[in-house]
Structures are given as structure tokens and as C-alpha cells.
Design an enzyme around this catalytic site. Structure first.
Site, PDB file in Angstrom:
ATOM      1  N   THR A   1      -2.262  -1.281   8.941  1.00  0.00           N
ATOM      2  CA  THR A   1      -2.997  -1.149  10.201  1.00  0.00           C
ATOM      3  C   THR A   1      -2.447  -2.049  11.293  1.00  0.00           C
ATOM      4  O   THR A   1      -2.436  -1.677  12.473  1.00  0.00           O
ATOM      5  CB  THR A   1      -4.484  -1.451   9.973  1.00  0.00           C
ATOM      6  OG1 THR A   1      -5.029  -0.492   9.057  1.00  0.00           O
ATOM      7  CG2 THR A   1      -5.271  -1.389  11.271  1.00  0.00           C
TER       8      THR A   1
ATOM      9  N   ASP B   1       1.791   3.735   3.271  1.00  0.00           N
ATOM     10  CA  ASP B   1       0.337   3.820   3.352  1.00  0.00           C
ATOM     11  C   ASP B   1      -0.147   3.045   2.134  1.00  0.00           C
ATOM     12  O   ASP B   1       0.065   3.463   1.001  1.00  0.00           O
ATOM     13  CB  ASP B   1      -0.124   5.276   3.290  1.00  0.00           C
ATOM     14  CG  ASP B   1      -1.630   5.424   3.331  1.00  0.00           C
ATOM     15  OD1 ASP B   1      -2.336   4.447   2.974  1.00  0.00           O
ATOM     16  OD2 ASP B   1      -2.118   6.503   3.687  1.00  0.00           O
ATOM     17  N   SER B   2      -0.769   1.889   2.347  1.00  0.00           N
ATOM     18  CA  SER B   2      -1.005   0.977   1.227  1.00  0.00           C
ATOM     19  C   SER B   2      -1.864   1.592   0.130  1.00  0.00           C
ATOM     20  O   SER B   2      -1.812   1.153  -1.020  1.00  0.00           O
ATOM     21  CB  SER B   2      -1.638  -0.334   1.712  1.00  0.00           C
ATOM     22  OG  SER B   2      -2.968  -0.135   2.149  1.00  0.00           O
ATOM     23  N   SER B   3      -2.635   2.621   0.459  1.00  0.00           N
ATOM     24  CA  SER B   3      -3.420   3.267  -0.589  1.00  0.00           C
ATOM     25  C   SER B   3      -2.531   3.994  -1.593  1.00  0.00           C
ATOM     26  O   SER B   3      -2.976   4.383  -2.671  1.00  0.00           O
ATOM     27  CB  SER B   3      -4.430   4.245   0.022  1.00  0.00           C
ATOM     28  OG  SER B   3      -3.760   5.274   0.736  1.00  0.00           O
TER      29      SER B   3
ATOM     30  N   THR C   1      -4.179  -3.428   4.157  1.00  0.00           N
ATOM     31  CA  THR C   1      -5.179  -4.219   3.449  1.00  0.00           C
ATOM     32  C   THR C   1      -5.779  -3.517   2.243  1.00  0.00           C
ATOM     33  O   THR C   1      -6.323  -4.180   1.364  1.00  0.00           O
ATOM     34  CB  THR C   1      -6.326  -4.613   4.401  1.00  0.00           C
ATOM     35  OG1 THR C   1      -6.963  -3.426   4.902  1.00  0.00           O
ATOM     36  CG2 THR C   1      -5.806  -5.440   5.570  1.00  0.00           C
ATOM     37  N   ASP C   2      -5.696  -2.181   2.177  1.00  0.00           N
ATOM     38  CA  ASP C   2      -6.373  -1.467   1.093  1.00  0.00           C
ATOM     39  C   ASP C   2      -5.927  -1.938  -0.278  1.00  0.00           C
ATOM     40  O   ASP C   2      -6.743  -2.045  -1.202  1.00  0.00           O
ATOM     41  CB  ASP C   2      -6.149   0.041   1.215  1.00  0.00           C
ATOM     42  CG  ASP C   2      -6.964   0.668   2.333  1.00  0.00           C
ATOM     43  OD1 ASP C   2      -7.873  -0.033   2.836  1.00  0.00           O
ATOM     44  OD2 ASP C   2      -6.710   1.826   2.698  1.00  0.00           O
TER      45      ASP C   2
END
Length: 249
Positions: free
Chosen positions: A17, A66-68, A98-99
């Protein structure tokens, strides 16, 4: 700090983000570039360190992460990159979404055995160009820690998370709030330190010298046979100082 003493810091930009941006139609955010991130936090260029910036792209997609979607291949690749660069720098800052920041920091705490330099994760809950964003402070705090560790404050030579003025041990971190800047905690464990402006307080009572003493640096890759979702990487509070013994077995 003189030029001859200027500390060398590597910032690996994985995405998240902090570097995202809104498009002109006010549609959902889209990934921004490393150049965007640096332009949105110009104070970085004024820090008294020799800072190198690199994109670190997902080995699976070749794009910012995309950290997810963090998975074993990403963890192994990131650990390998850090191992490749660690001798060239005084510290490494990893900028990620942060995910999955907490589990990533947790896994790398085990994978990077014998660290004698800081590896600091950070990111943001809001894009860096949004008014009031937490991104600029989180990133400058992390870079300042990497630059000051072992100079005028005790060095935290392990994997940690720097977020909202907290320094959290990688294997104790968890994201507990998806809506506020104060998003990470240490799972009922003491913080490694706190940051209040230029003042940094380090909790040396929580240091674990055995993490690096008498250990050569090496990378413990994760087997592709392991199911990430089934693993608990957080050692119990009562036995935290014993988890290091498993690294050498």
C-alpha cells in the site's frame, strides 16, 4: 556522521500500500513504481546515509508483490536476495504490504540464521502520497534505525518490523488492525524498542545473543513440501529463547 562514516543501507521495494496510487477516475488503487515511492517521500533523499534502492519482484509473476499472494517461492527468493546483499550493507530495509508482513518477517527470522546486521520490514496502511499517510514516517524510521543501529543506539541484529513507532521482533509480530495506523503488535511480548521523533529507546533486556553468537550466517530455505497455512511460526512466550536451538539441528 562524516562522509567516511556514512552507513550503507539497502531498501528492497517489494510493493504494498505504501507505494500504491489512486488513478484519475478514483477507481481502486493500483501499484506504483519505486520511482513513485521515492518521489512521494522526498525526505528520504535528505537522510545522512548511502541508500541504495532496488525493486524486488515476485519470482512467480515478475511484478511487485500483492502481499496476500506471498508464498514459499517468495520467501526463499527474498531470503536469498538478502543473503546475497547482506555483506555489502550495514542494514537492509524491506518494504512490503502489511497483509503478510508479520508472517514474512517470522519466516525470515528462522531462515536467516546467524544474522549480525539488521533486517527491518516496514510498509504503510495508506499510500505515501495520501495526506496524513503513515508511510513516510514508517519508512524514514526504518532507514534511520538501519543507519543508527550500532552507532548511537544498540543494534537489533535480527529480523524486525518497524511500524507506528514500534520495533517488533519478527517472530512475535502480528497485524491486529486493518483500519488504523497502529496496526501491529508483539503478541503480548515486550517490544524490542520504540521511536518517538529522533529519540529511540531499545529494550536490550529482550536481546537474544544466541541468535548470532557462534553461528555462521546461512540461509535455511523452506521446503516446497511444506504447507504454509498449516505452520505456526510463533514460538510460545515461555520458550522463545529456546527456539534458536532448532536452527542448528
Amino acid at each position: 556522521m562524516t562522509d567516511n562514516e556514512k552507513r550503507k543501507i539497502l531498501v528492497l521495494y517489494c510493493g504494498g500500500t505504501i507505494g500504491m496510487r489512486y488513478n484519475k477516475d478514483n477507481l481502486p488503487m493500483v501499484p506504483g513504481s519505486l520511482e513513485d515511492l521515492r518521489n512521494n517521500i522526498p525526505v528520504i533523499e535528505e537522510l545522512p546515509y548511502d541508500i541504495s534502492f532496488e525493486n524486488f519482484l515476485s519470482p512467480r509473476t515478475g511484478e511487485l508483490l500483492d502481499s496476500s499472494n506471498a508464498e514459499i517461492e517468495y520467501y526463499n527468493s527474498l531470503a536469498g536476495k538478502i543473503g546475497q546483499e547482506i555483506d555489502k550493507y550495514n542494514g537492509i530495509v524491506v518494504v512490503q504490504g502489511t497483509d503478510t508482513m508479520a508472517p514474512t518477517a517470522g519466516y525470515l527470522s528462522y531462515m536467516l540464521e546467524g544474522l549480525r546486521k539488521p533486517v527491518i520490514f516496514t510498509g504503510a496502511m495508506d499510500p505515501a502520497n495520501k495526506p496524513g499517510s503513515d508511510g513516510p514516517k514508517n519508512l524514514t524510521d526504518a532507514i534511520n534505525l538501519a543507519g543508527r543501529f550500532g552507532v548511537d543506539i544498540p543494534a537489533v541484529n535480527e529480523v524486525s518490523i518497524c511500524f507506528y513507532g514500534k520495533i517488533i521482533r519478527g517472530v512475535r509480530a502480528q497485524k491486529f488492525d486493518a483500519n488504523n495506523h497502529d496496526a501491529f503488535s508483539a503478541r503480548e511480548y515486550p517490544l524490542l524498542g520504540t521511536i518517538n521523533g529522533d529519540h529511540v529507546s531499545i529494550n536490550t533486556d529482550e536481546f537474544i545473543p544466541e541468535l548470532s553468537e557462534n553461528r555462521s550466517f546461512k540461509i535455511n530455505n523452506i521446503s516446497s513440501d511444506i504447507s504454509i497455512g498449516s505452520m505456526d511460526i510463533t514460538p510460545p512466550i515461555s520458550g522463545l529463547k529456546n527456539y534458536i536451538h532448532a536452527l542448528g539441528e
